[in-house]
Design an enzyme around this catalytic site. Structure first.
Site, mmCIF file in Angstrom:
data_model
loop_
_atom_site.group_PDB
_atom_site.id
_atom_site.type_symbol
_atom_site.label_atom_id
_atom_site.label_comp_id
_atom_site.label_asym_id
_atom_site.label_seq_id
_atom_site.Cartn_x
_atom_site.Cartn_y
_atom_site.Cartn_z
ATOM 1 N N LYS A 177 0.725 -1.347 -0.145
ATOM 2 C CA LYS A 177 -0.088 0.117 0.108
ATOM 3 C C LYS A 177 0.888 1.336 0.055
ATOM 4 C CE LYS A 177 -3.496 -0.865 -0.617
ATOM 5 N NZ LYS A 177 -4.025 -1.264 -1.970
ATOM 6 N N ARG A 181 2.240 -0.136 -6.958
ATOM 7 C CA ARG A 181 2.005 -0.326 -8.602
ATOM 8 C C ARG A 181 2.077 0.933 -9.337
ATOM 9 N NH1 ARG A 181 1.303 -4.000 -12.022
ATOM 10 N NH2 ARG A 181 0.849 -5.486 -10.163
ATOM 11 N N THR A 386 -11.226 5.509 -1.540
ATOM 12 C CA THR A 386 -11.575 6.329 -0.218
ATOM 13 C C THR A 386 -11.446 5.596 1.028
ATOM 14 O OG1 THR A 386 -13.327 7.436 -1.936
ATOM 15 C CG2 THR A 386 -13.467 7.649 0.635
HETATM 16 N N1 LIG Z 1 -0.668 7.496 -9.387
HETATM 17 C C1 LIG Z 1 -1.449 6.635 -8.561
HETATM 18 N N2 LIG Z 1 -2.661 6.284 -8.737
HETATM 19 C C2 LIG Z 1 -3.380 5.587 -7.896
HETATM 20 N N3 LIG Z 1 -2.736 5.350 -6.647
HETATM 21 C C3 LIG Z 1 -1.692 5.837 -6.474
HETATM 22 C C4 LIG Z 1 -0.836 6.463 -7.421
HETATM 23 N N4 LIG Z 1 0.231 6.792 -6.790
HETATM 24 C C5 LIG Z 1 0.240 6.373 -5.442
HETATM 25 N N5 LIG Z 1 -0.801 5.797 -5.277
HETATM 26 C C6 LIG Z 1 -1.234 5.118 -3.922
HETATM 27 O O1 LIG Z 1 -0.933 3.559 -3.937
HETATM 28 C C7 LIG Z 1 -1.615 3.127 -3.057
HETATM 29 C C8 LIG Z 1 -1.617 1.846 -3.436
HETATM 30 O O2 LIG Z 1 -0.279 1.080 -3.301
HETATM 31 P P1 LIG Z 1 0.268 -0.051 -3.626
HETATM 32 O O3 LIG Z 1 0.380 -0.074 -5.288
HETATM 33 O O4 LIG Z 1 1.560 -0.150 -3.225
HETATM 34 O O5 LIG Z 1 -0.782 -1.081 -3.065
HETATM 35 S S1 LIG Z 1 -0.495 -2.741 -3.099
HETATM 36 O O6 LIG Z 1 0.296 -3.283 -2.116
HETATM 37 O O7 LIG Z 1 0.094 -3.240 -4.497
HETATM 38 O O8 LIG Z 1 -1.700 -3.292 -3.189
HETATM 39 C C9 LIG Z 1 -3.210 3.598 -3.064
HETATM 40 O O9 LIG Z 1 -3.417 3.649 -1.956
HETATM 41 P P2 LIG Z 1 -4.747 3.955 -1.530
HETATM 42 O O10 LIG Z 1 -5.222 5.155 -1.663
HETATM 43 O O11 LIG Z 1 -5.063 3.701 -0.106
HETATM 44 O O12 LIG Z 1 -5.721 3.168 -2.403
HETATM 45 C C10 LIG Z 1 -2.394 5.104 -3.609
HETATM 46 O O13 LIG Z 1 -2.835 6.131 -2.654
#
Ligand SMILES: Nc1ncnc2c1ncn2[C@@H]1O[C@H](COP(=O)(O)OS(=O)(=O)O)[C@@H](OP(=O)(O)O)[C@H]1O
Length: 426
Positions: A177, A181, A386
């Site tokens: 998180k 990605r 969210t």
């Molecule tokens: N560009 C972009 N678009 C969407 N989300 C973004 C981006 N950059 C960083 N993030 C943040 O990445 C969070 C998810 O982290 P991970 O990809 O490491 O998650 S995972 O461990 O692979 O499930 C995700 O966490 P949440 O907001 O809690 O969903 C995002 O805050």
């Protein structure tokens, strides 16, 4: 990237002990003391944490380190010149099981708790993933976007399918998180990088399949291209540093870190989306809410104790081989963070601000549409969820809990992520 000098530390300038080793010892000691204090304050911290000796790298007897390749694997690839200071790695401390179970029947019910020694607890978290194959940081949506392992996925331009499958030279090892990605998709826009779309989980779940299996999962690359993969659970997997080191000791490691409080909420949000019946975050976060005792055995909390996990990695890899990317800045300034990533990987700075735009609907930066594709390049619905509203008092207590560990992490990495200054969590 080297940590700041520590004035007044015994064995300072002129000592024969190398500064990095000194800092590590100091960090271990401080971590132990912090844990000890935490335990003494209420005695309700995770059982393993009551014994400083159970911390990796401390007084527990060292098991001889076995750098053996995984079963059934071919000889490890030759991996260029080794980095300075990699040396013979120290043995990891043998995990110590501590008796506990007092809160087994807590309100969380069957919610995974890990009242074990740190190493065991972390391994148990990986085990939890195995018990529930749906519980992965890669969603189905992403898997379908990414296609089969080795595909470029994401609607990006495809590299012709020639070249050779190679073991990865660089890994995004965490944190779950953190923004892993987003980072992988951005670095895949670089023509000299090819990466697996899915998370191979080789060094935690699939290690017994052997290095040939792992190599086969990788995309084909041409000479000069870097092979990469991301599996965020590696960062908290006790065996991962030793295993990666035994594959290639010059493997470059990237960790995307994010305010551990926000990270915990994000982690919880992901689980909640799959298991809506789980208790509230507020319930899960405490051993004893009245006493304000945080439950550090809950994986959502434990993953955020970055200093503890990092210590395990520093027994095998020098700090210079680990890049810490700010999950916060990856959102506010993706091009700036990507410049650091490309420099670290020895790549030309090709992924720049021209590659990103802020998508108002998504509320996040997205990659611009590649010329040969009409597919949008924003991440899927599982990224940027969210978060539920969390009681501000709980957030406050969690911040207090993490503060000493964060400070320790800043000292260890020589980078101040300024999580204490954030006014509010998302
Ligand atoms: N560009 C972009 N678009 C969407 N989300 C973004 C981006 N950059 C960083 N993030 C943040 O990445 C969070 C998810 O982290 P991970 O990809 O490491 O998650 S995972 O461990 O692979 O499930 C995700 O966490 P949440 O907001 O809690 O969903 C995002 O805050």
């Amino acid at each position: 990237m080297s940590p700041p000098a520590q004035p007044g530390v015994p064995g300072g300038r002129g000592s024969k002990v190398p500064p990095a080793r000194k800092l590590l010892c100091m960090c271990s000691l401080s971590l132990c003391l912090t844990y000890l204090c935490y335990s003494l304050m209420g005695g309700a911290g995770p059982a393993a944490l009551r014994s400083p000796a159970a911390l990796p790298g401390t007084a527990a007897p060292a098991a001889p380190r076995s750098p053996a390749a995984p079963p059934g694997s071919a000889a490890p690839r030759s991996a260029g010149s080794p980095p300075a200071g990699t040396g013979a790695p120290a043995a990891s401390a043998a995990p110590t099981r501590a008796a506990n179970g007092s809160r087994e029947a807590a309100a969380a019910g069957a919610w995974p708790r890990t009242p074990l020694a740190p190493g065991e607890a972390i391994a148990a978290q990986s085990g939890a993933f195995e018990r529930d194959p749906q519980e992965s940081s890669t969603t189905d949506e992403e898997l379908s976007r990414a296609g089969s392992p080795g595909s470029r996925g994401g609607g990006g331009s495809t590299t012709p399918d020639y070249g050779e499958k190679r073991l990865p030279q660089a890994l995004i090892i965490g944190v779950k998180k953190g923004g892993t990605r987003a980072l992988l998709e951005a670095i895949r826009a670089h023509p000299d990088v090819r990466a697996v779309g899915t998370e191979p989980h080789f060094f935690d779940r699939n290690y017994e399949k052997g290095l040939e299996w792992y190599r086969n999962v990788m995309p084909k690359t041409l000479d000069g291209q870097i092979t990469m993969e991301k599996t965020p659970s590696y960062f908290v997997t006790n065996e991962a540093p030793r295993r990666i080191h035994s594959m290639a000791k010059d493997t470059k490691l990237i960790v995307v870190v994010r305010n551990p409080v926000t990270r915990a909420i994000s982690d919880y949000t992901q689980t909640l989306s799959k298991k809506p019946e789980i208790p509230t975050f507020e319930v899960l976060a405490f051993k004893n809410r009245t006493l304000g005792l945080i439950d550090a055995s809950w994986s959502a909390i434990r993953i955020g104790i970055y200093a503890l996990h990092l210590e395990n990695w520093l027994q095998y890899f020098p700090l210079s081989q680990i890049l810490f990317v700010s999950g916060e800045r990856l959102i506010t300034d993706p091009a700036g963070e990507m410049a650091k990533v490309q420099d670290f990987l020895g790549l030309k700075r090709i992924v720049t601000e021209k590659h990103f735009y802020f998508n108002k609907t998504k509320g996040f930066p997205c990659l611009k549409k590649p010329e040969d594709s009409s597919a949008p390049r924003c991440l899927g619905k599982s990224k940027g969820r969210t978060h539920p509203k969390i009681d501000p008092d709980v957030i406050h207590r969690l911040r207090k809990f993490y503060k000493p560990f964060n400070v320790m992490f800043y000292q260890m990495t020589g980078q101040d992520f300024k999580w204490e200054q954030e006014e509010s969590d998302k």
